[in-house]
Design a protein around this motif. Structure first.
Motif, PDB file in Angstrom:
ATOM      1  N   ASP A 137      96.293 -25.175 -18.275  1.00  0.00           N
ATOM      2  CA  ASP A 137      97.041 -23.919 -18.183  1.00  0.00           C
ATOM      3  C   ASP A 137      98.531 -24.101 -17.912  1.00  0.00           C
ATOM      4  N   GLY A 138      99.048 -25.321 -18.012  1.00  0.00           N
ATOM      5  CA  GLY A 138     100.483 -25.529 -17.833  1.00  0.00           C
ATOM      6  C   GLY A 138     100.925 -25.367 -16.396  1.00  0.00           C
ATOM      7  N   THR A 139     100.213 -25.992 -15.462  1.00  0.00           N
ATOM      8  CA  THR A 139     100.463 -25.763 -14.046  1.00  0.00           C
ATOM      9  C   THR A 139     101.461 -26.711 -13.407  1.00  0.00           C
ATOM     10  N   THR A 140     101.751 -27.866 -14.014  1.00  0.00           N
ATOM     11  CA  THR A 140     102.556 -28.858 -13.300  1.00  0.00           C
ATOM     12  C   THR A 140     103.784 -29.350 -14.040  1.00  0.00           C
ATOM     13  N   SER A 141     103.959 -28.989 -15.288  1.00  0.00           N
ATOM     14  CA  SER A 141     105.014 -29.612 -16.078  1.00  0.00           C
ATOM     15  C   SER A 141     105.628 -28.621 -17.045  1.00  0.00           C
ATOM     16  N   ARG A 142     106.867 -28.879 -17.423  1.00  0.00           N
ATOM     17  CA  ARG A 142     107.483 -28.072 -18.481  1.00  0.00           C
ATOM     18  C   ARG A 142     107.060 -28.566 -19.851  1.00  0.00           C
ATOM     19  N   LYS A 143     106.459 -29.747 -19.882  1.00  0.00           N
ATOM     20  CA  LYS A 143     105.998 -30.317 -21.145  1.00  0.00           C
ATOM     21  C   LYS A 143     104.597 -29.800 -21.455  1.00  0.00           C
ATOM     22  N   MET A 144     104.133 -30.113 -22.657  1.00  0.00           N
ATOM     23  CA  MET A 144     102.775 -29.765 -23.038  1.00  0.00           C
ATOM     24  C   MET A 144     101.823 -30.713 -22.316  1.00  0.00           C
ATOM     25  N   GLU A 145     100.978 -30.168 -21.439  1.00  0.00           N
ATOM     26  CA  GLU A 145     100.077 -30.993 -20.638  1.00  0.00           C
ATOM     27  C   GLU A 145      98.856 -31.373 -21.461  1.00  0.00           C
ATOM     28  N   VAL A 146      98.532 -32.661 -21.420  1.00  0.00           N
ATOM     29  CA  VAL A 146      97.455 -33.159 -22.271  1.00  0.00           C
ATOM     30  C   VAL A 146      96.572 -34.116 -21.481  1.00  0.00           C
ATOM     31  N   ILE A 147      95.278 -33.898 -21.559  1.00  0.00           N
ATOM     32  CA  ILE A 147      94.291 -34.879 -21.131  1.00  0.00           C
ATOM     33  C   ILE A 147      93.735 -35.452 -22.425  1.00  0.00           C
ATOM     34  N   LYS A 148      93.707 -36.751 -22.528  1.00  0.00           N
ATOM     35  CA  LYS A 148      93.316 -37.423 -23.767  1.00  0.00           C
ATOM     36  C   LYS A 148      91.989 -36.878 -24.298  1.00  0.00           C
ATOM     37  N   GLN A 149      91.960 -36.576 -25.568  1.00  0.00           N
ATOM     38  CA  GLN A 149      90.721 -36.115 -26.190  1.00  0.00           C
ATOM     39  C   GLN A 149      89.813 -37.308 -26.443  1.00  0.00           C
ATOM     40  N   GLU A 150      88.554 -37.041 -26.647  1.00  0.00           N
ATOM     41  CA  GLU A 150      87.568 -38.070 -26.974  1.00  0.00           C
ATOM     42  C   GLU A 150      86.751 -37.594 -28.166  1.00  0.00           C
ATOM     43  N   SER A 151      86.113 -38.540 -28.812  1.00  0.00           N
ATOM     44  CA  SER A 151      85.250 -38.187 -29.931  1.00  0.00           C
ATOM     45  C   SER A 151      84.020 -39.083 -29.919  1.00  0.00           C
ATOM     46  N   ALA A 152      82.914 -38.528 -30.349  1.00  0.00           N
ATOM     47  CA  ALA A 152      81.669 -39.285 -30.441  1.00  0.00           C
ATOM     48  C   ALA A 152      80.697 -38.505 -31.307  1.00  0.00           C
ATOM     49  N   SER A 153      79.747 -39.207 -31.861  1.00  0.00           N
ATOM     50  CA  SER A 153      78.677 -38.569 -32.626  1.00  0.00           C
ATOM     51  C   SER A 153      77.439 -38.476 -31.748  1.00  0.00           C
ATOM     52  N   ARG A 154      76.528 -37.597 -32.121  1.00  0.00           N
ATOM     53  CA  ARG A 154      75.257 -37.498 -31.396  1.00  0.00           C
ATOM     54  C   ARG A 154      74.539 -38.839 -31.458  1.00  0.00           C
ATOM     55  N   THR A 155      74.597 -39.515 -32.589  1.00  0.00           N
ATOM     56  CA  THR A 155      73.932 -40.813 -32.732  1.00  0.00           C
ATOM     57  C   THR A 155      74.438 -41.796 -31.679  1.00  0.00           C
ATOM     58  N   VAL A 156      75.747 -41.870 -31.493  1.00  0.00           N
ATOM     59  CA  VAL A 156      76.331 -42.770 -30.495  1.00  0.00           C
ATOM     60  C   VAL A 156      75.944 -42.323 -29.089  1.00  0.00           C
TER      61      VAL A 156
END
Length: 183
Positions: A123-142
């Motif tokens: 929600d943009g609580t700590t920075s003037r920049k775009m706050e990002v937590i690294k996305q992840e990806s996986a398949s159901r098989t994995v």
């Protein structure tokens, strides 16, 4: 260019990155926290989030680029909360539990080998920049191949050759998953 490959270029790239014709100024992003994706005993997809000082308000799930053309990646689900969460917490993406709810229930790719790309939103609580937590990806098989207490994180493969994927899945024990948070 495959979406996951483009994302890896953006995450690991320099301050200004050119990827598939798009210019992204990495100075506009403030990366903090960590994220791993796993599965519980019931087969539900679970997001394991360390939000540091951020407050997470939603988790967006989109389809990977397999067999798809054009933009954007189709949305598979969106889990939201009216009570933003911070610190370390889990979100059941398959069957959200309070304070989380499905704004758009998760609909996994029809092929279990195809990936889901999962992104926490803040929600943009700590920075003037775009706050990002690294996305992840996986398949159901994995995810189904994981042992209890394990999850997946995506790691940049700096030694990838021209025919290899630049991003690989790394299995981590959740007990050992401790992303660094800035002071």
């Amino acid at each position: 260019m495959n979406w996951l490959r483009r994302s890896a270029v953006l995450v690991v790239g320099a301050l200004t990155v050119v990827s598939c014709g798009n210019y992204i100024n990495m100075n506009d992003f403030d990366y903090r926290g960590g994220f791993a994706v796993g599965m519980n005993d019931a087969g539900d997809v679970i997001a394991h989030i360390e939000a540091c000082q951020y407050r997470v308000t939603a988790v967006q799930i989109v389809q990977g680029r397999e067999l798809l053309g054009g933009e954007p990646n189709p949305t598979l689900g969106r889990i939201v909360t009216d009570q933003p969460q911070t610190g370390r917490f889990e979100v059941n993406l398959s069957r959200p539990q309070a304070p989380w709810r499905a704004e758009q229930p998760l609909s996994e790719p029809p092929n279990p080998a195809h990936i889901m790309i999962i992104s926490p939103e803040t929600d943009g609580t700590t920075s003037r920049k775009m706050e990002v937590i690294k996305q992840e990806s996986a398949s159901r098989t994995v995810l189904e191949s994981l042992s209890p207490g394990e999850a997946i994180i995506n790691v940049w493969n700096k030694d990838a050759g021209p025919t290899e994927e630049p991003v690989v899945n790394e299995v981590v024990r959740l007990a050992d998953f401790h992303p660094e948070c800035p002071a």
